[in-house]
Enzyme design. Structure first.
Site, PDB file in Angstrom:
ATOM      1  CB  CYS A  22     -38.108 -78.474   7.682  1.00 46.75           C
ATOM      2  SG  CYS A  22     -36.602 -78.755   6.772  1.00 46.75           S
ATOM      3  CG  ASP A  48     -34.050 -76.416   7.769  1.00 48.86           C
ATOM      4  OD1 ASP A  48     -34.161 -75.214   8.274  1.00 48.86           O
ATOM      5  OD2 ASP A  48     -34.224 -77.354   8.877  1.00 48.86           O
ATOM      6  CB  CYS A  56     -32.884 -83.974   8.107  1.00 45.80           C
ATOM      7  SG  CYS A  56     -34.380 -83.473   9.095  1.00 45.80           S
ATOM      8  CB  CYS A  79     -32.413 -79.869  12.051  1.00 48.39           C
ATOM      9  SG  CYS A  79     -32.325 -81.465  11.035  1.00 48.39           S
TER      10      CYS A  79
END
Ligand code: FES
Length: 211
Positions: free
Chosen positions: A36, A38, A107, A63
């Site tokens: 992603c 991130d 994540c 996130c």
């Protein structure tokens, strides 16, 4: 629509523990997610007598799941020995949060990798690496896969920003296909230094730009 997050995730997202930076940390790492784009940074202070994590903090550029996992793994890691903390898995982190949606597994992987890399950084900086493999071009390339180019969210190897890597007599040279005054040149150089300098047999890292 059912909300995909558990109450524990939401609570950690709203009130994350151990957020921030440790000045002069004993170990630190920034990890980027290829999934992603991130990022998460983890900082640790180590008690050298007991080899335990005396303090740990994180900064998330990701996130809600990333923030919640950063929060929970710092709680899980504090007070643990380095070896115990290295063995915390993303599954444990996710279970401690009451579960994460499947699509959000990466994540928690990112936060856990951030912790492991910060520990690895500590071990490398303190000569504690057990397996001392010589640094090769391939070793450097693997590490650079963790440096994310902010404009694309992809790593600098995959996007061919890294044009050339040379390793000779303890000096690593990396040629980056960007003008030296590019807005991200500085940031990419710092990240490359951060990833390569701690390698046990590297004496100097030179980052060059194509223009
Ligand atoms: Fe990127 Fe969660 S979507 S860390």
């Amino acid at each position: 629509m059912k909300f995909p997050y558990t109450d524990i995730v939401l609570e950690h997202f709203r009130h994350p523990r151990n957020v921030g930076k440790i000045e002069n940390p004993d170990g630190k790492a920034t990890e980027g997610s290829p999934a992603c784009g991130d990022m998460v940074s983890v900082y640790i202070k180590v008690d050298p007598k007991t080899n335990t994590i005396a303090d740990v903090k994180f900064e998330s550029y990701g996130c809600a799941s990333n923030i919640a996992t950063g929060s929970i793994i710092t709680e899980l890691a504090k007070g643990k020995t380095l070896d115990e903390a290295k063995n915390i898995t993303w599954k444990e982190a996710s279970e401690a949060l009451g579960g994460l949606p499947k699509i959000k597994a990466h994540c928690s992987v990112l936060a856990v990798e951030g912790l492991r890399s910060a520990i690895q950084n500590y071990e490398e900086r303190h000569g504690l690496v057990k397996e001392k493999k010589p640094t090769t071009v391939e070793v450097v390339r693997q590490r650079l896969r963790k440096v994310i180019y902010p404009l694309t969210g992809l790593n600098v190897v995959r996007t061919n920003l890294v044009q050339d890597i040379k390793v000779k007599d303890g000096t690593v040279r990396v040629l980056v296909d960007l003008p030296r005054d590019h807005q991200f040149a500085h940031n990419i150089k710092d990240e490359i230094l951060e990833k390569i300098e701690p390698l046990w047999d590297v004496k100097e890292v030179v980052v060059e730009f194509t223009e």
